[in-house]
Enzyme design. Structure first.
Site, PDB file in Angstrom:
ATOM      1  N   HIS A  68       0.806  -1.221   0.000  1.00 39.83           N
ATOM      2  CA  HIS A  68       0.000   0.000   0.000  1.00 39.83           C
ATOM      3  C   HIS A  68       0.839   1.270   0.000  1.00 39.83           C
ATOM      4  CE1 HIS A  68      -3.913  -1.636  -0.220  1.00 39.83           C
ATOM      5  NE2 HIS A  68      -3.779  -2.382   0.850  1.00 39.83           N
ATOM      6  N   ASP A 125      -5.791   4.273  10.364  1.00 41.87           N
ATOM      7  CA  ASP A 125      -7.204   4.353   9.971  1.00 41.87           C
ATOM      8  C   ASP A 125      -7.611   3.116   9.185  1.00 41.87           C
ATOM      9  OD1 ASP A 125      -7.094   6.851  11.035  1.00 41.87           O
ATOM     10  OD2 ASP A 125      -6.989   7.899   9.109  1.00 41.87           O
ATOM     11  N   GLU A 235      -9.481  13.115  14.985  1.00 45.59           N
ATOM     12  CA  GLU A 235      -8.954  13.427  13.659  1.00 45.59           C
ATOM     13  C   GLU A 235      -9.760  14.605  13.114  1.00 45.59           C
ATOM     14  OE1 GLU A 235      -8.198  10.294  10.896  1.00 45.59           O
ATOM     15  OE2 GLU A 235      -7.007   9.132  12.324  1.00 45.59           O
TER      16      GLU A 235
HETATM   17  C1  LIG Z   1      -6.163   3.226   2.195  1.00 48.02           C
HETATM   18  C2  LIG Z   1      -4.906   3.532   2.972  1.00 48.02           C
HETATM   19  C3  LIG Z   1      -5.009   4.083   4.241  1.00 48.02           C
HETATM   20  C4  LIG Z   1      -3.860   4.358   4.982  1.00 48.02           C
HETATM   21  N1  LIG Z   1      -3.997   4.868   6.241  1.00 48.02           N
HETATM   22  C5  LIG Z   1      -2.895   5.096   6.987  1.00 48.02           C
HETATM   23  C6  LIG Z   1      -2.996   5.575   8.325  1.00 48.02           C
HETATM   24  O1  LIG Z   1      -4.075   5.821   8.853  1.00 48.02           O
HETATM   25  N2  LIG Z   1      -1.842   5.775   9.021  1.00 48.02           N
HETATM   26  C7  LIG Z   1      -0.610   5.512   8.489  1.00 48.02           C
HETATM   27  O2  LIG Z   1       0.386   5.673   9.180  1.00 48.02           O
HETATM   28  N3  LIG Z   1      -0.493   5.071   7.219  1.00 48.02           N
HETATM   29  C8  LIG Z   1      -1.600   4.869   6.468  1.00 48.02           C
HETATM   30  N4  LIG Z   1      -1.470   4.431   5.178  1.00 48.02           N
HETATM   31  C9  LIG Z   1      -0.116   4.309   4.609  1.00 48.02           C
HETATM   32  C10 LIG Z   1       0.444   2.933   4.861  1.00 48.02           C
HETATM   33  O3  LIG Z   1       0.344   2.603   6.223  1.00 48.02           O
HETATM   34  C11 LIG Z   1       1.924   2.917   4.473  1.00 48.02           C
HETATM   35  O4  LIG Z   1       2.091   3.190   3.121  1.00 48.02           O
HETATM   36  C12 LIG Z   1       2.556   1.573   4.825  1.00 48.02           C
HETATM   37  O5  LIG Z   1       3.959   1.647   4.690  1.00 48.02           O
HETATM   38  C13 LIG Z   1       1.994   0.496   3.929  1.00 48.02           C
HETATM   39  O6  LIG Z   1       2.124  -0.722   4.562  1.00 48.02           O
HETATM   40  P1  LIG Z   1       2.151  -2.046   3.691  1.00 48.02           P
HETATM   41  O7  LIG Z   1       1.986  -3.185   4.615  1.00 48.02           O
HETATM   42  O8  LIG Z   1       1.225  -1.952   2.554  1.00 48.02           O
HETATM   43  O9  LIG Z   1       3.671  -2.030   3.232  1.00 48.02           O
HETATM   44  P2  LIG Z   1       4.362  -1.935   1.801  1.00 48.02           P
HETATM   45  O10 LIG Z   1       3.763  -0.844   1.008  1.00 48.02           O
HETATM   46  O11 LIG Z   1       4.364  -3.274   1.213  1.00 48.02           O
HETATM   47  O12 LIG Z   1       5.818  -1.512   2.291  1.00 48.02           O
HETATM   48  C14 LIG Z   1       6.053  -0.248   2.859  1.00 48.02           C
HETATM   49  C15 LIG Z   1       7.534  -0.092   3.168  1.00 48.02           C
HETATM   50  O13 LIG Z   1       7.855  -0.951   4.237  1.00 48.02           O
HETATM   51  C16 LIG Z   1       8.859  -1.883   3.853  1.00 48.02           C
HETATM   52  N5  LIG Z   1       8.505  -3.118   4.535  1.00 48.02           N
HETATM   53  C17 LIG Z   1       7.339  -3.798   4.463  1.00 48.02           C
HETATM   54  N6  LIG Z   1       7.377  -4.848   5.292  1.00 48.02           N
HETATM   55  C18 LIG Z   1       8.588  -4.829   5.897  1.00 48.02           C
HETATM   56  C19 LIG Z   1       9.221  -5.660   6.852  1.00 48.02           C
HETATM   57  N7  LIG Z   1       8.602  -6.714   7.360  1.00 48.02           N
HETATM   58  N8  LIG Z   1      10.477  -5.350   7.238  1.00 48.02           N
HETATM   59  C20 LIG Z   1      11.121  -4.273   6.725  1.00 48.02           C
HETATM   60  N9  LIG Z   1      10.568  -3.453   5.816  1.00 48.02           N
HETATM   61  C21 LIG Z   1       9.309  -3.730   5.416  1.00 48.02           C
HETATM   62  C22 LIG Z   1       8.775  -1.936   2.348  1.00 48.02           C
HETATM   63  O14 LIG Z   1       9.997  -2.324   1.763  1.00 48.02           O
HETATM   64  C23 LIG Z   1       8.442  -0.500   2.023  1.00 48.02           C
HETATM   65  O15 LIG Z   1       9.610   0.283   2.044  1.00 48.02           O
HETATM   66  C24 LIG Z   1      -2.588   4.123   4.421  1.00 48.02           C
HETATM   67  C25 LIG Z   1      -2.484   3.594   3.133  1.00 48.02           C
HETATM   68  C26 LIG Z   1      -3.628   3.297   2.413  1.00 48.02           C
HETATM   69  C27 LIG Z   1      -3.495   2.752   1.031  1.00 48.02           C
END
Ligand SMILES: Cc1cc2nc3c(=O)[nH]c(=O)nc-3n(C[C@H](O)[C@H](O)[C@H](O)COP(=O)(O)OP(=O)(O)OC[C@H]3O[C@@H](n4cnc5c(N)ncnc54)[C@H](O)[C@@H]3O)c2cc1C
Length: 451
Positions: A68, A125, A235
């Site tokens: 994400h 969220d 918020e």
């Molecule tokens: C609909 C939506 C709502 C959101 N709401 C919020 C919110 O309320 N608060 C908030 O803080 N963020 C929010 N986000 C943003 C989101 O939390 C961040 O983009 C987060 O990094 C995505 O997590 P992911 O699991 O999809 O990780 P990815 O997108 O797969 O990875 C994110 C980063 O983390 C690294 N990574 C992933 N897993 C690991 C691991 N196990 N060890 C080391 N590195 C790792 C990846 O290499 C990358 O650099 C939201 C995003 C979306 C799409």
């Protein structure tokens, strides 16, 4: 990339076009960097084998959670993507702690804890991002003014370092790695397991949406309720209404019957014009984005590009930056179903060394969650330029841009972001992952390798 064969692992190695294309895409749909392999590790050992193999051969590796990210943060061009959601689910509650695999989504964490009457105190969220994916950036939500970021609720991490060593770290053990992993963009290793602190879970959530016509009045009420902590969650959103902006303060009090929130005490000092009240179970409140997700999926824009930007503004600049940005923002800049978030966080609750916010008692999350065009890359490029402009403006005023943002970032930019904490990250990097191969999509090269 070397053609040498990856040693045998218990998990899967995927090379189909569909898998490689999928790993070269994310929520933002703005950066597309296809890896050579996708590995679905079945164990911590698999993660260590892949990291040792890749690092010895100069192959970039990115951990991927739920994908994400908005701007390729979890991608590895020509390298290996580790799909962390394939780690076997290990979700154990012991006392007031839960231990989970890093690929667990926050929804999975709640599934494990709520039957014990416990909850993570700080939640995003959206519940369908992974524990690993938010712990490497922060993890912000409406309870941050009480509990800080999700990184502030971590008791222990299991990490496979960039050199392939499996290390458990906490405040008391391997502190440097613990501090470098939380909010450290996955530069020193891959989180494979996290132990998180829990608090008692309430049964219900009473939620007020309080509406304002005046930005200063809205900001003043947000300051008041965040300072005195009368609500469990706060918020807010600027809302476009008939060519102008209104403001919604969203405040929630958790409770477990027979107790119930004292509405008069909570609301009487505030200067809102209209209010709506909703009452739901605690879980339905936490899961509130699911309905919006279903709508956006049905309507299609869930799958469009998302040039999102999240910033943290100093209290001294919030009114100016928000007013100027809103004046320049319409449907073209936000997208028909885009969203803006605006709420303060108490900085005294933030204890993660690498999670950076502006100085001062309050830091304001100001997010433009834009929807881009599925057919017009030039339009999307312009939205990214707007993000870059806002990022620069915020930085000049002492603010910070959250890592999960759709802008290109350089090492110099990250150095300015981390400021006095840069040496912490650089020293840990030199010790635990002395190459620039790990999570390259974050755009920082901590090691001087002459490239
Ligand atoms: C609909 C939506 C709502 C959101 N709401 C919020 C919110 O309320 N608060 C908030 O803080 N963020 C929010 N986000 C943003 C989101 O939390 C961040 O983009 C987060 O990094 C995505 O997590 P992911 O699991 O999809 O990780 P990815 O997108 O797969 O990875 C994110 C980063 O983390 C690294 N990574 C992933 N897993 C690991 C691991 N196990 N060890 C080391 N590195 C790792 C990846 O290499 C990358 O650099 C939201 C995003 C979306 C799409």
């Amino acid at each position: 990339m070397s053609d040498e064969i990856l040693p045998a692992i218990a998990g899967e190695v995927l090379t189909d076009d569909a898998d490689l294309d999928g790993a070269g895409k994310d929520w933002g749909d703005l950066v597309h960097a296809r890896p050579r392999l996708v590995v679905r590790p079945a164990s911590v050992t698999d993660v260590a084998v892949v990291l040792r193999f890749a690092v010895a051969r100069g192959i970039p590796v990115a951990a991927r959670g739920a994908g994400h990210s908005p701007y390729g943060q979890g991608q590895a061009s020509g390298g290996i993507v580790l799909d962390m959601t394939s780690l076997p689910p290990r979700r154990t509650v012991t006392g007031d702690l839960v231990s989970v695999d890093a690929g667990a989504r926050w929804r999975d964490v709640l599934d494990a804890t709520l039957p014990h009457g416990l909850t993570p105190p700080a939640l995003t969220d959206y519940l369908d991002v992974t524990v690993g994916g938010t712990l490497v950036i922060g993890g912000v939500g409406g309870a941050a003014h009480h509990h800080g970021m999700q990184t502030d609720t971590v008791a222990e991490l299991e990490v496979v370092t960039g050199t392939g060593d499996v290390i458990t770290c906490s405040r008391d053990d391997n502190r440097k790695l613990f501090d470098a992993m939380r909010g450290g963009l996955g530069q020193c290793g891959v989180i494979t397991r996290a132990t998180l602190r829990l608090t008692p879970a309430p049964a219900r959530a009473r939620r007020w949406k309080l509406f304002y016509d005046s930005l200063p009045a809205f900001l003043a009420d947000q300051r008041e309720v965040v300072r005195d902590g009368r609500f469990d969650y706060v918020e807010g959103q600027p809302l476009p209404v008939d060519g102008t902006w209104r403001y919604m303060l969203e405040a929630v009090a958790y409770y477990t019957p027979p107790a119930s929130p004292d509405q008069e005490a909570l609301l009487s000092s505030l200067s809102f014009l209209d209010a709506e009240t909703l009452d739901t179970t605690y879980f339905d409140f936490l899961n509130r984005v699911a309905d919006g997700e279903a709508l956006l999926r049905a309507e299609g824009s869930w799958f469009h590009p998302h040039p999102w930007i999240d910033t943290f503004l100093p209290d001294s600049a919030v009114e100016q930056v928000v007013a100027e940005t809103l004046a320049a923002t319409g449907e073209t800049e936000l997208g028909a179903l885009g969203l803006i978030l605006l709420y303060p966080v108490r900085t005294d609750r933030l204890k993660t060394p690498l999670f950076k916010v502006p100085d001062g008692e309050l830091a304001w999350l100001f997010s433009l969650l834009r929807t881009g065009s599925p057919i017009d890359p030039l339009h999307n490029a312009r939205l990214i330029e707007l993000n870059v402009d806002l990022h620069r403006k915020v930085r000049a005023l002492g603010g910070k841009t959250y890592p999960s943002t759709a802008i290109p970032r350089s090492t110099a930019d990250w150095r300015a972001h981390f400021g006095s904490s840069w040496p912490l990250l650089a020293e840990a990097k030199a010790q635990y992952s002395p190459t620039n191969l790990l999570n390259p999509g974050q755009g920082l090269r901590l090691v001087d390798d002459g490239a």
